[in-house]
Design an enzyme around this catalytic site. Structure first.
Site, PDB file in Angstrom:
ATOM      1  N   GLU A 114      10.156   8.314 -16.909  1.00  0.00           N
ATOM      2  CA  GLU A 114       8.929   9.036 -17.004  1.00  0.00           C
ATOM      3  C   GLU A 114       8.330   8.442 -18.582  1.00  0.00           C
ATOM      4  OE1 GLU A 114       8.303  13.097 -14.883  1.00  0.00           O
ATOM      5  OE2 GLU A 114      10.320  12.971 -15.738  1.00  0.00           O
TER       6      GLU A 114
ATOM      7  N   SER B 226      14.923  21.696 -16.028  1.00  0.00           N
ATOM      8  CA  SER B 226      13.751  22.620 -16.304  1.00  0.00           C
ATOM      9  C   SER B 226      14.166  24.040 -16.604  1.00  0.00           C
ATOM     10  CB  SER B 226      13.052  22.771 -14.947  1.00  0.00           C
ATOM     11  OG  SER B 226      12.111  24.177 -14.976  1.00  0.00           O
TER      12      SER B 226
ATOM     13  N   HIS C  50       0.960  -1.188  -0.057  1.00  0.00           N
ATOM     14  CA  HIS C  50       0.087   0.003   0.132  1.00  0.00           C
ATOM     15  C   HIS C  50       0.910   1.088   0.117  1.00  0.00           C
ATOM     16  CE1 HIS C  50      -3.196  -2.757   1.082  1.00  0.00           C
ATOM     17  NE2 HIS C  50      -2.372  -3.348   1.930  1.00  0.00           N
TER      18      HIS C  50
ATOM     19  N   LYS D  37      16.101  21.886 -10.653  1.00  0.00           N
ATOM     20  CA  LYS D  37      15.485  20.439 -11.148  1.00  0.00           C
ATOM     21  C   LYS D  37      16.312  19.679 -12.026  1.00  0.00           C
ATOM     22  CE  LYS D  37      11.623  19.645 -10.686  1.00  0.00           C
ATOM     23  NZ  LYS D  37      10.661  19.812 -11.459  1.00  0.00           N
TER      24      LYS D  37
END
Ligand code: ARG
Length: 469
Positions: A302, A289, A168, A295
């Site tokens: 991804e 970024s 979980h 970043k």
């Protein structure tokens, strides 16, 4: 259409099937029905198939040896033109098959028109796709193996590293990072097995089915199959030209593989976040970024996660394409190529990215350790300890629950409590409890096949390597 030049000079009277037509094809319909823009990718396999077909036709006496030699030389010339970027793909010649046949005839004259004897584009295209897919399966197998080997090496390096295991997405029990990585390895092994199984059904030859019913020429299908490296010819001509289940099977393998890579990607994304901070992905697999200077984004995982969508979509496209088609060939099947090609390209790209990236992962063992300690991950170990001392499991569960509640209130892990504090909850607890409450004690205790103990991780890696050779 890719980088090849196009010309649309052929008129309806030049079309290989133009004989019974009295007006030219509508200009839009010509473009609408053409597949050459995407099936030119099959040129190499189309020519290989044609050379085998011509060789067989000469062997059974349908072509003379001289005709066969002219055809083979001509086809090799066409191939050289295509590979040199000198070939004019024509939309009015519809597809890769008719483009190549027309170019052959232009080169060698009337003999070129004999190549199509005893064959149809229906069995030709089915053969081409199988030859193409067989080659791509072999390339994909190599990339998958590279990734699997990289995972085994990383798992071995990380056999002793302790991290929290989750259910979980809540801290559950400590596990070793190596063990966690081997879970991904197991999924990829099954993917590899599915791919090899799929290859068996891809590697069967439809050529000779002709349009749908077979041919009246004395063809030798075993010979053609042998020349093309197929295991055998197909059994039924109608089935041969109509079904694309082999491509669906491949896409189904691909959808499962991508589902696994997508789950793996999700974890890599989480682990590289500041909140988890479990691993480092080298800069070369990340991007920045344009607005936030701090970043470093995990783009590769991804994108792999994102590309799962198109691969799953292609599986559904092919299933839906096949659904409800009456026997035998229908033009619907021309729509099989783009989903299949994109699936192949996507899987190859994702596997390459992963095979390159996995060996470069560095664990942040200290952070993993802190996280593993923070969620009462050894609570089950304490319960098991009590059971081994004669406490019924339900009571042990209750005792540990109370100990955890105390720890939550005090802001301390079980292993940081004193013996006296722990003894408030049960007299069965003695000094040896600390052997099981440590992270090392917890993982080492799960020392059986398939368990998380470092020793088991190393043994599993050895077994996996032995099974691969
Ligand atoms: N371009 C066609 C395809 O991809 C080749 C077979 C065409 N056959 C036909 N009878 N129109 O399926």
């Amino acid at each position: 259409m890719t980088d090849q030049k196009n010309s649309d000079q052929a008129t309806s009277s030049e079309k290989p099937w133009g004989g019974r037509f009295s007006e030219p094809t509508d200009a839009f319909v010509e473009r609408f029905t053409a597949s050459v823009g995407f099936d030119q990718r099959l040129y190499h396999h189309d020519i290989t198939g044609s050379i085998a077909h011509a060789t067989m036709l000469a062997k059974v006496g349908v072509l003379t040896d001289d005709e066969r030699d002219q055809i083979i030389e001509g086809l090799n010339g066409v191939k050289a033109d295509i590979e040199a970027g000198r070939f004019n793909w024509s939309v009015s010649l519809e597809d890769v098959h008719m483009n190549i046949e027309a170019a052959l005839t232009e080169r060698i004259g009337i003999t070129g028109k004999k190549l199509h004897t005893g064959r149809s584009r229906n069995d030709q295209v089915a053969t081409d796709i199988r030859l193409y897919l067989r080659d791509e399966i072999d390339v994909i197998t190599e990339e998958l193996t590279r990734l699997q080997n990289g995972l085994l090496d990383l798992a071995e390096r990380e056999a002793d590293t302790i991290m929290p295991g989750f259910t979980h997405l809540q801290t559950a029990q400590p596990v070793t990072f190596g063990h966690h990585l081997l879970a991904w390895y197991e999924m990829l092994v099954r993917d590899g097995q599915r791919l090899q199984d799929c290859r068996k059904r891809v590697n069967i030859m439809p050529l000779g089915a002709a349009a749908l019913a077979g041919t009246t020429y004395p063809i030798d299908r075993n010979l053609t199959a042998e020349l093309l490296g197929f295991d055998r010819p197909t059994e039924n001509s109608l089935d041969s030209v109509s079904d694309r289940d082999f491509a669906i099977e491949f896409c189904s393998f691909a959808a499962l593989l991508m589902t696994h890579l997508s789950r793996f990607s999700e974890e890599l994304v989480l682990w590289t976040s500041a909140q988890f901070d479990f691993i480092d992905l080298p800069d070369r697999f990340c991007t920045g970024s344009s607005i936030m200077p701090q970043k470093k984004n995990p783009d590769v995982p991804e994108l792999v996660r994102g590309k799962t969508g198109r691969v799953n979509g292609h599986l559904i496209s092919l299933l839906t394409l096949m659904k409800s088609q009456p026997l035998a060939y229908n033009k619907d099947n021309q729509e099989d190529k783009e989903p299949l090609f994109d699936t192949v390209d996507t899987v190859k790209g994702c596997l390459k990215a992963y095979a390159d990236m996995i060996p470069a992962i560095r664990s942040k063992a200290d952070n993993m350790r802190v996280a593993a300690k923070s969620g009462f991950s050894t609570a089950t170990d304490l319960a098991d300890y009590l059971v081994k001392k004669g406490v019924p499991f339900r009571d042990a569960h209750e005792i540990v629950g109370k100990s955890v509640a105390f720890g939550v209130a005090e802001g301390r892990d079980l292993s940081d409590m004193t013996l006296e504090e722990l003894q408030q909850f049960s007299d069965f607890i003695t000094e040896d409890v600390f052997d099981v409450l440590t992270l090392e004690g917890s993982v080492q205790a799960r020392n059986h096949t398939g368990g998380t103990a470092p020793e088991q991780v190393r043994a599993a890696v050895q077994r996996a390597r032995a099974a691969r050779t």
